[in-house]
Scaffold this active site. Structure first.
Site, short mmCIF file in Angstrom:
data_model
loop_
_atom_site.label_atom_id
_atom_site.label_comp_id
_atom_site.label_asym_id
_atom_site.label_seq_id
_atom_site.Cartn_x
_atom_site.Cartn_y
_atom_site.Cartn_z
N GLU A 200 0.84 -1.20 0.00
CA GLU A 200 0.00 0.00 0.00
C GLU A 200 0.87 1.24 0.00
O GLU A 200 1.98 1.23 0.55
CB GLU A 200 -0.89 0.04 1.26
CG GLU A 200 -2.17 -0.71 1.10
CD GLU A 200 -3.05 -0.65 2.34
OE1 GLU A 200 -2.75 0.13 3.27
OE2 GLU A 200 -4.04 -1.39 2.37
N ARG A 292 -15.33 -9.58 14.16
CA ARG A 292 -15.40 -10.02 15.56
C ARG A 292 -15.59 -8.79 16.43
O ARG A 292 -15.60 -7.67 15.93
CB ARG A 292 -14.09 -10.71 15.93
CG ARG A 292 -12.92 -9.79 15.59
CD ARG A 292 -11.61 -10.17 16.18
NE ARG A 292 -10.51 -9.50 15.55
CZ ARG A 292 -10.03 -8.32 15.91
NH1 ARG A 292 -10.59 -7.64 16.90
NH2 ARG A 292 -9.01 -7.78 15.28
P1 ADP Z 1 -3.65 -4.91 11.31
O1 ADP Z 1 -4.77 -5.73 10.77
O2 ADP Z 1 -2.37 -5.66 11.41
O3 ADP Z 1 -4.01 -4.17 12.55
P2 ADP Z 1 -4.22 -2.63 9.62
O4 ADP Z 1 -4.36 -2.80 8.16
O5 ADP Z 1 -5.48 -2.55 10.42
O6 ADP Z 1 -3.32 -3.83 10.19
O7 ADP Z 1 -3.30 -1.39 9.93
C1 ADP Z 1 -2.85 -1.10 11.24
C2 ADP Z 1 -2.38 0.33 11.33
O8 ADP Z 1 -1.31 0.56 10.43
C3 ADP Z 1 -3.40 1.36 10.94
O9 ADP Z 1 -4.23 1.67 12.02
C4 ADP Z 1 -2.53 2.54 10.54
O10 ADP Z 1 -2.04 3.23 11.65
C5 ADP Z 1 -1.37 1.87 9.89
N1 ADP Z 1 -1.59 1.80 8.44
C6 ADP Z 1 -2.23 0.83 7.76
N2 ADP Z 1 -2.24 1.08 6.46
C7 ADP Z 1 -1.57 2.24 6.29
C8 ADP Z 1 -1.21 3.02 5.15
N3 ADP Z 1 -1.52 2.65 3.93
N4 ADP Z 1 -0.52 4.17 5.36
C9 ADP Z 1 -0.15 4.56 6.59
N5 ADP Z 1 -0.45 3.86 7.69
C10 ADP Z 1 -1.15 2.71 7.56
#
Ligand code: ADP
Length: 665
Positions: A200, A292
C-alpha cells in the site's frame, strides 16, 4: 436465548463475556491452558475445562478439542472472543457442522474478509474507496518490488492475513525493500501461517477511524458510530476514544453508511468493525474489516449505553437487532487506555512478569476496568501482554480526559514493567488534549512522552526511607514483644544501637547510581538529609504497602512495595524503583561480562546471522529472537570476534540467558 455457551478464549475478553452471561443468566463454560490454571476467567465461569499446554497452538488454537469440550459440556454456542480462533472461517464452519452456534458471522463472511487482499478486491467492486497499491495474487519478490516502485515510496508491506500490526513494514526506498519483505514474510509465517503480502501507499499523517457495525439474520444492519484509534505504537492501538474528535456529523454519516454497505455486501451477521484510514482533508479509505468484537469495543458501549456482548448473543440466538438506526445516539465521550506489561523505552517490547502488586482505580459510573488478572498472576510470554483496559466516560472529551488522567494515577503495578507512565504523559499532553491526532502522534512527541529517566526526587527518596524505617521499627517491636527481654537495647530501632548521636544512613541504588541518606531520629519524627536539603518526615504503616506520611507538614498517602531489597515507590501516578543495598556488597551486581549478549525477554531463536569465529562490528545484527510474535534483533555491543553461541535456531531461551559472547579484539 441460549442456556449455556462455551467461551473459547482467555484473559480479559473471556472475563468480559462471562460477565454478560452472568447478567443474562446464561451458563458459561471456560477453557484453560496449563499456564491459565486458576486464572480469573476460569473462576468467573460456571465450569472450566482443561485444554493443553501453554503455547496457543497446543491450547486456545485447538479447534477440534474445543468442539469436543463444547459438546461434552452441553454448550449450545461458542463465543470466540477476539484473537485465537475468532476470525478462523474453518473453525466457524466446523462449529456449524457440529450443530453449535458460532457467536460471530457466517464462515463465508469471515473468509471474504479474512484476506486483506480479497477484502480490498471485494470492497473495490462495491465502490468503497481503497488506498492505492497492489493486492494481487502473484507473490514473487520481483512482482512485489515492482508494485512498490509503481505505487511510489514510501510504501507499507502488509501481510494479507495480518492482524495486530504484526509483520507490517514501512519501506522508504527501493534499496530497503528486499530485507523488509523477508522480515515481513518471516513474521507473517510465524504469526498467521501465511506469508502473502500486499503493498500500500504509506499515507502521511492519517487517522485510524473505524466504524462499529452490527447485523442480524433478518437483514437488519446498523452502525454504532466511530472510534478513533490513531494513537498507536508499532501499528498497534494503545489509546482509543469515541466519538472521534473533530469528525463532523456529515463525515460520520458518510463513513457509517459506507460501513453498513460493506457489511451488506458480504451478508454480514453479528458484530464487526470496518476500519478506515482517513487523510487530513477527510478523505477516507477502506483498510479492512474485523469480523469479531474489537478490543476497544468498550468505548462504543460507554457512549451508546449498550452491551455489545448481549447484542452478539441475541443476534446469534436468531433475535432481531434490539434497536434500529434511528434509535441510536451518542452520549458523552469515552476513552480506553490499554495497560500493557511492556517496555516503552525499549521499543515497547513485551515485558512479561508476575504482578506482585496490582491495584486498579475504583470502578464506578465513570471508570470501568476490564481485566483478566489479579495481583499475584503472571503475564505470560505465551499470550498478549495486556494487563487491563481502563475505560472512562464523561459528558464531554475534556471531562473524560481528566478522569482518564486521574484514574491512571491510581493504577499501580509492580513486578512487571508497564506503559502506565507513558499513558499518563499521553493523557496529559497538550496536543492530545487539543485532539491533534494522527497515527504518527507517538513518534512525533516521543521526547515528551518518553523523557530521559530522572533521578529519584526528594519526595520519592523520603518515602522510600520512611518505608524502610517504619517497617524496621515494626519488625523490632514484634521481635521485642516475642522475646524474653522486651527492654533489651538490641530491640531498639531509634539508632541508639548503631551510634550514639541517634542517626542511621540508608544506601539506595538506582539507574543513576548510589544515594546515601542519613536519617536522624527525633522523638516523634525523622530528619532526613536529602540531596535537596533536610526534610522533617513521619508516618504510619497503613497495612499492605501503604504509608500515611507527613513530609514537612504536607500529608499524603503513598504506596511503597518492598520485595527483598527492591523498593518501588508509587506516588502521584509514577513509580520509581530503588535497590536498598548494603555498602559491603557494592560492585557485585554489576558483574556482567563485557560483550555478553543476553536475551532481553523469554522467546525463541528464529535466526542466527553469525557463526563462531566471525568477525563482527558494533551494531551488526547477530541473532533474531521472536517473543510474543514479534521479532527482536540482537546486535553486537562491540567490535570483536564471536566466541560463543549459546543456542541454535528454534531453541527456546529464558530472559537473561546468554545468547552469544563476543571477544573484543
Ligand atoms: P492490522 O490488521 O495488522 O491491525 P491494519 O491494516 O489494520 O493492520 O493497519 C494497522 C495500522 O497501520 C493502521 O491503524 C494505521 O495506523 C497503519 N496503516 C495501515 N495502512 C496504512 C497506510 N496505507 N498508510 C499509513 N499507515 C497505515
Amino acid at each position: 436465548m441460549f442456556e449455556k455457551i462455551l467461551i473459547a478464549n482467555r484473559g480479559e475478553i473471556a472475563c468480559r463475556v462471562a460477565r454478560t452471561c452472568r447478567r443474562l443468566s446464561i451458563r458459561a463454560a471456560a477453557i484453560y491452558s496449563e499456564a491459565d490454571n486458576g486464572a480469573l476467567h476460569t473462576t468467573l465461569c460456571d465450569e472450566a475445562w482443561r485444554l493443553g499446554a501453554a503455547p496457543a497452538r497446543e491450547s486456545y488454537l485447538r479447534g477440534e478439542r474445543i468442539l469436543e469440550i463444547a459438546r461434552a459440556s452441553g454448550a449450545e454456542a461458542i463465543h470466540p472472543g477476539y484473537g485465537f480462533l475468532a476470525e478462523n472461517a474453518d473453525f466457524a464452519q466446523a462449529c456449524a457442522d457440529a450443530g453449535l452456534v458460532f457467536i460471530g458471522p457466517p464462515a463465508a463472511a469471515i473468509a471474504a474478509m479474512g484476506s486483506k487482499s480479497a477484502a480490498k478486491r471485494l470492497m473495490g467492486e462495491a465502490g468503497v474507496p481503497l488506498v492505492p497499491g497492489y493486492h494481487g495474487e502473484a507473490q514473487d519478490p520481483d512482482t512485489l518490488a515492482q508494485a512498490a516502485r509503481e505505487t511510489g515510496y514510501p510504501v507499507l508491506i502488509k501481510p494479507t492475513a495480518g492482524g495486530g500490526g504484526k509483520g507490517m513494514h514501512r519501506v522508504d526506498e527501493a534499496d530497503a525493500f528486499a530485507d523488509a519483505l523477508a522480515a515481513a514474510k518471516r513474521e507473517a509465517a510465524a504469526s498467521f501461517g501465511d506469508d502473502r503480502m500486499l503493498i500500500e501507499k504509506y499515507l502521511l499523517e492519517p487517522r485510524h477511524i473505524e466504524i462499529q457495525v452490527f447485523a442480524d439474520r433478518h437483514g437488519g444492519v446498523v452502525h454504532l458510530f466511530e472510534r478513533d484509534c490513531s494513537v498507536q505504537r508499532r501499528y498497534q492501538k494503545v489509546l482509543e476514544e469515541a466519538p472521534a474528535p473533530g469528525v463532523s456529523e456529515s463525515l460520520r454519516r458518510e463513513m457509517g453508511q459506507a460501513a453498513v454497505q460493506a457489511a451488506q455486501a458480504i451478508g454480514y451477521v453479528g458484530a464487526g468493525t470496518v476500519e478506515f484510514i482517513v487523510e487530513p482533508g477527510g478523505a477516507f479509505y477502506f483498510m479492512e474489516m474485523n469480523t469479531r468484537l474489537q478490543v476497544e469495543h468498550p468505548v462504543t458501549e460507554q457512549v451508546t449505553g449498550l452491551d455489545l456482548v448481549e447484542w452478539q448473543l441475541r443476534v446469534a440466538a436468531g433475535e432481531h437487532l434490539p434497536l434500529v438506526q434511528a434509535d441510536l445516539a451518542l452520549r458523552g465521550h469515552a476513552f480506553e487506555a490499554r495497560v500493557y506489561a511492556e517496555e516503552p523505552r525499549n521499543a515497547f517490547l513485551p515485558a512479561p512478569g508476575r504482578l506482585r502488586h496490582l491495584r486498579t482505580p475504583p470502578a464506578g459510573p465513570h471508570v470501568r476496568i476490564d481485566t483478566g488478572v489479579r495481583a499475584g498472576d503472571t503475564i505470560s510470554v505465551h499470550y498478549d501482554p495486556l494487563i487491563a483496559k481502563l475505560i472512562v466516560w464523561d459528558l464531554n472529551r475534556a471531562g473524560a480526559l481528566r478522569r482518564l488522567r486521574h484514574a491512571l494515577a491510581q493504577f499501580q503495578v509492580t513486578g512487571a514493567s508497564t506503559n502506565l507512565e507513558f499513558l499518563q504523559r499521553l493523557a496529559g499532553h497538550p496536543a492530545f488534549a487539543a485532539g491533534e491526532l494522527d497515527t504518527g502522534f507517538i513518534v512525533r512527541f516521543r521526547n515528551d512522552l518518553l523523557p530521559p529517566l530522572r533521578r529519584a526526587s526528594d519526595r520519592v527518596l523520603a518515602l522510600a526511607c520512611l518505608a524502610v524505617l517504619l517497617r524496621n521499627d515494626e519488625t523490632a517491636r514484634r521481635q521485642a514483644a516475642a522475646s524474653s527481654d522486651p527492654y533489651s537495647p538490641w530491640h531498639r530501632t531509634d539508632g541508639w544501637v548503631l551510634n550514639d548521636d541517634n542517626h542511621h544512613t540508608l544506601h539506595f541504588h538506582d539507574d543513576h547510581g548510589d544515594i546515601a541518606i542519613t536519617a536522624h531520629y527525633r522523638p516523634d519524627h525523622y530528619l532526613l538529609d536529602l540531596p535537596g536539603g533536610t526534610l522533617r518526615a513521619r508516618g504510619t504503616l497503613e497495612g499492605g504497602a501503604d504509608i500515611r506520611t507527613e513530609l514537612d507538614g504536607m500529608q499524603i498517602t503513598a504506596t511503597v512495595v518492598q520485595r527483598d531489597t527492591e523498593l518501588t515507590v508509587l506516588c502521584e501516578g509514577f513509580s520509581h524503583r530503588l535497590l536498598l543495598h548494603d555498602p559491603l556488597t557494592v560492585g557485585m551486581e554489576d558483574e556482567i561480562r563485557e560483550g555478553s549478549l543476553k536475551a532481553p525477554m523469554p522467546g525463541t531463536v528464529v535466526q542466527l546471522l553469525v557463526a563462531p569465529g566471525d568477525k563482527v562490528t558494533e551494531g551488526q545484527p547477530l541473532l533474531v529472537l521472536e517473543a510474543m510474535k514479534m521479532e527482536y534483533t540482537i546486535k553486537a555491543t562491540t567490535d570483536g570476534i564471536i566466541e560463543l553461541i549459546g543456542f541454535k535456531e528454534g531453541d527456546q531461551v529464558q530472559e537473561g540467558a546468554e545468547l552469544l559472547a563476543i571477544a573484543s579484539k
